[in-house]
Write a protein that holds these residues in place. Structure first.
Motif, PDB file in Angstrom:
ATOM      1  N   CYS A 140      34.333 -18.248 -39.754  1.00 17.36           N
ATOM      2  CA  CYS A 140      34.284 -16.971 -39.037  1.00 17.36           C
ATOM      3  C   CYS A 140      34.070 -15.803 -39.997  1.00 17.36           C
ATOM      4  O   CYS A 140      34.879 -15.567 -40.903  1.00 17.36           O
ATOM      5  N   THR A 165      38.820  -5.976 -39.204  1.00 16.14           N
ATOM      6  CA  THR A 165      37.472  -6.536 -39.300  1.00 16.14           C
ATOM      7  C   THR A 165      36.420  -5.473 -39.022  1.00 16.14           C
ATOM      8  O   THR A 165      35.388  -5.401 -39.709  1.00 16.14           O
ATOM      9  N   SER A 169      44.002  -7.277 -36.357  1.00 14.65           N
ATOM     10  CA  SER A 169      42.941  -8.082 -36.944  1.00 14.65           C
ATOM     11  C   SER A 169      41.569  -7.547 -36.532  1.00 14.65           C
ATOM     12  O   SER A 169      40.642  -7.467 -37.350  1.00 14.65           O
ATOM     13  N   LYS A 191      39.571 -11.457 -34.797  1.00 15.47           N
ATOM     14  CA  LYS A 191      38.512 -11.444 -35.805  1.00 15.47           C
ATOM     15  C   LYS A 191      37.242 -12.059 -35.252  1.00 15.47           C
ATOM     16  O   LYS A 191      36.129 -11.554 -35.471  1.00 15.47           O
ATOM     17  N   GLY A 226      40.839 -17.465 -39.455  1.00 17.69           N
ATOM     18  CA  GLY A 226      40.676 -16.343 -38.534  1.00 17.69           C
ATOM     19  C   GLY A 226      41.595 -16.409 -37.341  1.00 17.69           C
ATOM     20  O   GLY A 226      42.587 -17.125 -37.323  1.00 17.69           O
TER      21      GLY A 226
END
Length: 348
Positions: A208, A127, A123, A82, A78
């Motif tokens: 994560c 997510t 990112s 994220k 990650g």
């Protein structure tokens, strides 16, 4: 004879903030209980849950916020973007909420590379899209070079709680099973190894992950969830101690049942860390009636983030209220306590 002077490494009172005040251990709890909580005290805040549960025009909403710092910003499994989105989604999920909307506030250090910022926000968006939520508001500030670690992120979130859902520390009952969805300590160890450039001939990646989909599966399965807690700063031990104190119940966990990846266990032994106190970003504790434990595990095992799920303990009346007791592999019981300092700084 000259006067003898003793220096206490852990003074009882601090006049300034130290790093351990943010580590999720005893000093952080003292700071919250003595400085912050009394000033802001109100019935909603005093529930001490991952999210505040609000009733607006007959609808139950969960509202939460969190700030994220990590070194390095990009790591195996990650990155800070994220982690910021997943962390806030998970806080909402721990209240039984379906996440709907997020905010994003960025504090960026002068000189930070635009390409890295672009990578981080992309990112975050990726997510959020995977979770089916929108980032709908935010803020951006720039601070002088040397005044930050590249970038800090604050996210807040709003989610909707079904009318029949009531998940909180106050719902924990004697006899409840304590279940974990996954192995512990991977996030903290992954960060430490990457930060220090250590190579253990293994690929330990952060755990994560967004847990909200898994939690919704549990809710759809009609499991009577009493409480949930994601085990971030302070790890499993600190999270359970907080719940024991808040709920006024005693918890007992079995060391032999704890899911710890062999590579993580080996790294902890070499580095001298206790995996019980190391942060996670995709692991949570779940409290359900013992009669529903088998069904709960069956639902968890069907989800990618729950394949390692296992029962690690129970809520018991045989120990002091507000305590967490670990039954070791040798059959000896010891009471777990909050750390006075911190093991791994700036990992969540």
């Amino acid at each position: 004879m000259s006067d003898l002077k003793l220096n206490c490494p852990l003074p009882l009172h601090y006049e300034q903030i130290v790093m351990a005040h943010g580590g999720g251990g005893r000093l952080m709890q003292q700071l919250l209980d003595s400085v912050i909580q009394p000033v802001f005290s109100n019935p909603l805040l005093n529930q001490k849950h991952d999210s505040a549960v609000l009733t607006v025009n007959g609808s139950k909403l969960a509202f939460t916020t969190d700030s994220y710092v990590v070194k390095p910003l990009f790591f195996s499994g990650g990155d800070i973007g994220k982690m910021a989105v997943c962390g806030t989604l998970n806080d909402l999920a721990m209240s039984g909420a379906l996440p709907l909307y997020l905010s994003c506030a960025l504090i960026i250090e002068e000189g930070f590379a635009i390409r890295d910022l672009q990578r981080i926000v992309e990112s975050m968006q990726h997510t959020a899209q995977q979770a089916g939520v929108l980032i709908v508001t935010g803020d951006t500030k720039v601070v002088d070079h040397g005044s930050g670690d590249g970038v800090y992120i604050n996210t807040a979130g709003i989610g909707l709680i079904a009318e029949n859902i009531s998940v909180s520390p106050a719902q924990i009952q004697v006899g409840d099973s304590i279940i974990l969805n996954s192995d512990i300590a991977r996030h903290g160890i992954a960060i430490m190894l990457e930060r220090e450039g250590m190579n253990f001939d293994s690929s330990i990646a952060s755990d994560c992950a967004d847990l909200s989909g898994l939690v919704q599966d549990l809710i759809q399965a009609d499991i009577n969830i009493h409480c949930m807690r994601d085990l971030t700063r302070g790890g499993l031990a600190s999270g359970l101690i907080e719940l024991a104190v808040t709920s006024h119940h005693a918890l007992e966990i079995d060391e032999a049942a704890l899911p710890i990846h062999q590579d993580v266990s080996s790294a902890c032994e070499i580095l001298g860390f206790d995996p019980l106190y190391i942060a996670n970003e995709g692991c949570f504790a779940l409290f359900v009636p013992q009669a529903q434990a088998a069904h709960t595990l069956s639902v968890l095992h069907r989800h990618p983030l729950g394949k390692q799920a296992c029962q690690i303990g129970t809520v018991t009346a045989t120990h002091s209220k507000g305590s967490v007791t670990l039954k070791t592999a040798m059959g000896i019981s010891r009471v777990l306590d909050l750390l006075s300092g911190e093991q791994l700084p700036r990992i969540c």
